[in-house]
Design a protein around this motif. Structure first.
Motif, PDB file in Angstrom:
ATOM      1  N   ASN A  38      -4.997  20.341  31.816  1.00 11.45           N
ATOM      2  CA  ASN A  38      -4.670  19.442  31.993  1.00 11.45           C
ATOM      3  C   ASN A  38      -4.000  18.178  31.086  1.00 11.45           C
ATOM      4  O   ASN A  38      -5.784  17.508  31.354  1.00 11.45           O
ATOM      5  N   SER A  85     -11.324  21.048  34.383  1.00 12.69           N
ATOM      6  CA  SER A  85      -9.681  20.589  34.129  1.00 12.69           C
ATOM      7  C   SER A  85      -9.025  20.944  34.938  1.00 12.69           C
ATOM      8  O   SER A  85      -8.691  20.360  35.035  1.00 12.69           O
ATOM      9  N   SER A  86      -8.750  22.417  35.441  1.00 17.34           N
ATOM     10  CA  SER A  86      -8.019  22.623  36.381  1.00 17.34           C
ATOM     11  C   SER A  86      -8.366  22.002  37.880  1.00 17.34           C
ATOM     12  O   SER A  86      -7.105  21.880  38.230  1.00 17.34           O
ATOM     13  N   LYS A 142      -6.579  19.164  38.536  1.00 19.06           N
ATOM     14  CA  LYS A 142      -5.437  19.442  39.164  1.00 19.06           C
ATOM     15  C   LYS A 142      -5.202  19.587  40.653  1.00 19.06           C
ATOM     16  O   LYS A 142      -3.930  19.536  40.969  1.00 19.06           O
ATOM     17  N   ASN A 143      -6.122  20.308  41.479  1.00 19.85           N
ATOM     18  CA  ASN A 143      -6.095  20.802  42.186  1.00 19.85           C
ATOM     19  C   ASN A 143      -7.261  20.814  43.858  1.00 19.85           C
ATOM     20  O   ASN A 143      -7.313  21.647  44.134  1.00 19.85           O
ATOM     21  N   PRO A 182     -10.430  13.150  40.277  1.00 19.92           N
ATOM     22  CA  PRO A 182      -9.558  12.352  38.636  1.00 19.92           C
ATOM     23  C   PRO A 182     -11.598  12.300  37.675  1.00 19.92           C
ATOM     24  O   PRO A 182     -11.963  12.234  37.278  1.00 19.92           O
TER      25      PRO A 182
END
Length: 416
Positions: free
Chosen positions: A259, A354-355, A358-359, A363
């Protein structure tokens, strides 16, 4: 007369001469019987390659005929030399073939490319002694692990579906497997570095490269050694600190690969934490005894198939736990998972957060959970040093953690 023809003719002779000179020096230094060609022969081979390519513009198929003739001459040279030599390799003959092609490249491509290929050939030819040393160090299992890495990365990964395969949307095989490849790849690099360079070069080298494999293993091993070498407590603390500093950099790389947007909030904290830690390591270095003991640390090869599958299960479970915690409990559930996961392993939780950032995962939540995981992992290592080592070593190590990880965490909190 064509100036380009003169330039390329001279350059072909020079490039061939360099390759031939390397072959001559190789036979002289190893006290071997003289091979079929030296500097002059290789100069002529490269020049012949250029002339063959140049003449092909006037005589069709001239280059193909010349290339075939050169190949036959090299085969004949190999047969003749092998009759009079007890040990005969094929490196010189294949090098001569490449030299012919290099000469031809001067006509078909830019001269810079021919010079570039020549430098690569010289570099590879000079690697023989080093390669022989590495062959004694690298085991069959290490080679099998390298093949498995290629299989995992270039065969298995591309065929996995990049979507959730379960009704709850928790399991994404592609996302899980790319994490396995990333972590095992970094660990494998450190493992091979230690296999080649050896961890017996000293505590600092073992700590530095060992941090790529497992900073926890380094901390446990060096903590045990303090009972045998108590007067080198500062040296051992330096090795543990170096391994942990690599862990911080490794975490940054993992976040960046998965990310890139999330890593922007960690770049400055990681830099400040690392520099602060290295300042303390420098102090330990200048105040420690200048004695170096060998430090053998047993690391498992990270590319064992069973280990890779277990790692995949760990990543999958961590992803699922974080997703469920975020869905049904909220931020506090994610933080709890980060705290517990960080004790055992920091890679799985960092990559999972981190993955998921993004989904759907906030954050900000991912940022703070990563901080919790790193701090949790740091205190777990400090506890291992206290349990397996001595109180003097523990004080040195905990001071490093407070300076380095403290500076990292404080900067990350202030900047977000």
């Amino acid at each position: 007369m064509d100036s380009l023809f003169i330039q390329n003719s001279i350059l072909s002779l020079v490039l061939g001469f360099l390759i031939g000179l390397q072959r001559e020096m190789h036979t002289i230094y190893l006290h071997k019987a003289k091979d079929f060609g030296g500097a002059r022969t290789f100069s002529m081979i490269a020049f012949f390659g250029y002339l063959s390519a140049w003449f092909s513009a006037f005589i069709p198929y001239f280059f193909l005929i010349a290339a075939g003739l050169s190949g036959l001459l090299l085969i004949a040279a190999y047969i003749v030399n092998s009759l009079s030599a007890s040990e005969k390799g094929t490196t010189t003959e294949f090098t001569a073939l490449v030299t012919f092609v290099i000469g031809a490249m001067l006509h078909f491509t830019l001269p810079l490319l021919a010079a570039f290929i020549t430098m690569i050939v010289l570099f590879v030819l000079n690697l023989k002694e080093k390669i022989q040393e590495y062959e004694k160090t690298i085991t069959k299992q290490d080679l099998s692990a390298a093949i498995l890495f290629m299989l995992m990365t270039f065969v298995i990964l591309p065929i996995l579906p990049d979507r959730a395969i379960d009704p709850m949307g928790l399991i994404n095989l592609y996302r899980i497997w790319i994490m396995v490849v990333l972590v095992a790849g970094i660990s494998f690099f450190g493992y091979i570095a230690i296999r080649i360079l050896g961890s017996t070069h000293g505590i600092s080298a073992a700590g530095l490269f060992g941090g790529l494999v497992s900073s926890t293993a380094v901390a446990m091993s060096m903590a045990r050694r303090v009972h045998e070498n108590g007067f080198l407590a500062k040296n051992l603390a330096m090795g543990i600190a170096l391994a942990s500093s690599v862990m911080l950099l490794r975490a940054g790389i993992e976040i960046w690969v998965i990310n890139p947007a999330l890593v922007q909030t960690f770049i400055i904290p990681i830099a400040i934490g690392t520099l602060a830690g290295y300042g303390y390591i420098a102090m330990l270095y200048f105040t420690s005894k200048r004695e170096n003991i060998s430090q053998n640390i047993e690391f498992k090869n990270p590319f064992d198939l069973k280990e890779a599958l277990v790692m995949g299960l760990v990543f999958g479970a961590t992803l699922a736990l974080i997703s469920l915690s975020n869905r049904y409990i909220g931020d506090m559930g994610v933080y709890a998972v980060a705290l517990v996961s960080g004790i055992a392993d920091v890679d799985a939780i960092i990559l999972s957060l981190s993955s998921l950032a993004k989904n759907g995962l906030n954050p900000s939540t991912a940022h703070h959970a990563i901080l919790i995981a790193i701090i949790s992992n740091t205190f777990a290592k400090a506890a291992l040093v206290l349990f397996f080592g001595k109180i003097g070593l523990f004080r040195l190590v905990i001071t490093y953690y407070l300076i380095s990880i403290g500076a990292f965490a404080l900067t990350a909190l202030l900047m977000y």
